[in-house]
Scaffold this active site. Structure first.
Site, PDB file in Angstrom:
ATOM      1  CE  LYS A 150      -6.586   3.073 -10.105  1.00  0.00           C
ATOM      2  NZ  LYS A 150      -7.446   3.178 -11.289  1.00  0.00           N
ATOM      3  CG  ASP A 151      -3.035  -3.172  -7.122  1.00  0.00           C
ATOM      4  OD1 ASP A 151      -4.157  -2.662  -6.991  1.00  0.00           O
ATOM      5  OD2 ASP A 151      -2.811  -4.151  -7.855  1.00  0.00           O
ATOM      6  CG  HIS A 163      -4.674 -14.969 -14.041  1.00  0.00           C
ATOM      7  ND1 HIS A 163      -4.995 -14.514 -12.780  1.00  0.00           N
ATOM      8  CD2 HIS A 163      -3.545 -14.306 -14.398  1.00  0.00           C
ATOM      9  CE1 HIS A 163      -4.102 -13.631 -12.400  1.00  0.00           C
ATOM     10  NE2 HIS A 163      -3.210 -13.481 -13.355  1.00  0.00           N
ATOM     11  CD  GLU A 190     -12.967  -9.383  17.989  1.00  0.00           C
ATOM     12  OE1 GLU A 190     -13.580  -8.525  18.658  1.00  0.00           O
ATOM     13  OE2 GLU A 190     -11.772  -9.285  17.710  1.00  0.00           O
ATOM     14  CB  SER A 246      -9.565  -8.353 -14.344  1.00  0.00           C
ATOM     15  OG  SER A 246      -8.420  -8.905 -13.730  1.00  0.00           O
TER      16      SER A 246
END
Length: 430
Positions: free
Chosen positions: A247-248, A219, A291, A223
């Site tokens: 959108k998220d 912040h 894994e 972004s």
């Protein structure tokens, strides 16, 4: 980042005004993820994966805390306690599958998030700290996942713990004491299981703390965006809410569909069948593998098969495995190009896709048996991996000629951007 055009939080209800005065949590949330946080208007769906990673972390913490209520961290009963969760605890099977598959989906999201950062230059100034904290999160995540994989105390859990902790023994002088300290003895047993359970429970909360720092660091400069061009005027931004929350939300819906399909229809697809066999120190599995999300680094570890200048091959493999992640810390300084986005770097873009293919080869070889041709492929892929970051990337960043950048974010999206031009002309030269 402070924008003069950002909306200010103005509580209307008396209770909210009182709360904002005494504990300004609503104001903080509004400025962090609400209408008070302007973001670039051109973010695409590759920027959804940060939110998805946060959701995965919350999912893992919630399911993990509930599973911990029923798990017994004792080598004598750990395997049976997992079976108890699966068979006797109400919805225990779903919680266990949600947690196990949640780890795999967490890594899928993180790997996409990292490679998006590679392509769009998210590690470049002024966001170096965002990137560095992200690498710290990845290392913590790997440690947490490894310890969690040991807890079911199946065959692959036990032997995976033995192999991975045995790597520390390759370090001269201090290696063996560190290995004994980690395990609480000379081999994985009750002490190791207790330690791994405690750390597996604790580290997700440490990760959550680093995530808060990661978001805080983000912040400050704001972004990044697909063009790599910094914000120049109000026309370059839109409020985070409601545009990017919607959108998220769509991205989260798609993610949940894939996740639920895996949990309910293919819950063991990404696991190993040997982990449904109780741990047996006297029976070594034919093919020990971690894994799937550790496979590329496991391939790098196994790529070293001969001593070099009196340095044991095992030590070289351990150093290379850790260095393959630590090299990411130096990306902000290895890549000297003034252009961030790979869209405007034609040579960089070609080598980026070669790196993606190289990582795919490492993934495949890490899960394959330690035999030819997989060992040779691992060696070639490992050599290119380090060549890319330490040689190719610095040279390309210095010699390539980037394509012309748009003047502003708005110009890249809509065409001409008169407001940005006027704002730039009105700004005194420095």
């Amino acid at each position: 980042m402070s924008f003069p055009w950002a909306k200010q939080y103005e509580p209307k209800a008396p209770l909210m005004r009182y709360l904002d005065e005494k504990l300004p949590l609503p104001r903080f949330l509004y400025n962090a993820v609400g209408g008070g946080y302007p973001v670039p208007r051109n973010l695409n769906y590759w920027w959804n994966f940060g939110v998805l990673a946060g959701f995965c972390l919350v999912l893992q913490i919630v399911t993990g805390v509930i599973l911990a209520m029923h798990f017994a961290a004792n080598a004598g009963v750990a395997f049976n306690s997992v079976e108890h969760i699966m068979r006797d605890v109400n919805w225990g099977w779903m919680l266990r599958y949600a947690h196990a598959n949640g780890a795999s989906f967490f890594f899928i999201v993180i790997y996409i998030h990292i490679f998006r950062g590679f392509f769009y230059g998210s590690y470049k100034a002024p966001r170096e700290m965002v990137w560095l904290l992200g690498v710290v999160i990845f290392l913590l995540l790997m440690a947490t996942a490894f310890m969690g994989y040991v807890l079911p105390w199946g065959q692959m859990s036990f032997w995976g713990a033995k192999v991975i902790t045995g790597l520390f023994g390759a370090i001269p002088i201090v290696g063996e004491p560190i290995q004994i300290w980690l395990l609480g003895g000379y081999a994985p047993d009750n002490a190791a299981l207790n330690r791994f359970f405690s750390l597996h429970f604790l580290l997700p909360f440490v990760i959550a703390g680093v995530v808060i720092l990661h978001i805080w660091a983000l912040h400050i400069p704001g972004s990044s965006n697909p063009t790599g061009v910094e914000i120049k005027s109000e026309s370059d931004t839109i409020p985070f809410h409601p545009y990017y929350t919607a959108k998220d939300g769509f991205g989260l819906g798609v993610f949940l569909i894939a996740y639920c399909l895996m949990v309910f229809f293919l819950p063991n697809f990404m696991g190993h069948p040997d982990n449904y066999i109780p741990a047996n120190p006297l029976s070594t599995p034919a093919h020990i593998v971690p894994e799937w999300y550790f496979w590329p680094f496991y391939a790098i570890l196994r790529a070293f098969t001969a001593d070099i200048l009196f340095v044991p091959a095992k030590l070289l493999g351990v150093l290379a495995m850790f260095s393959s992640i630590l090299v990411w810390f130096f990306l902000p300084w290895l890549d000297k190009s003034p252009v961030r986005s790979g869209h405007y770097r034609p040579v960089f873009k070609k080598f980026f896709w070669v790196l993606v293919v190289d990582m795919a080869v490492l993934f495949y070889c890490g899960g394959a048996p330690a035999e030819e041709p997989y060992v040779m492929l691992s060696q070639i892929a490992t050599a290119y991996y380090f060549l890319h970051f330490l040689v190719i990337l610095p040279i390309v960043s210095m010699i390539e000629r980037p394509n012309p950048l748009p003047f502003s974010i708005t110009e890249a999206v809509l065409g001409s951007d008169d407001k940005a031009v006027m704002a730039a002309n009105a700004t005194p030269a420095t």
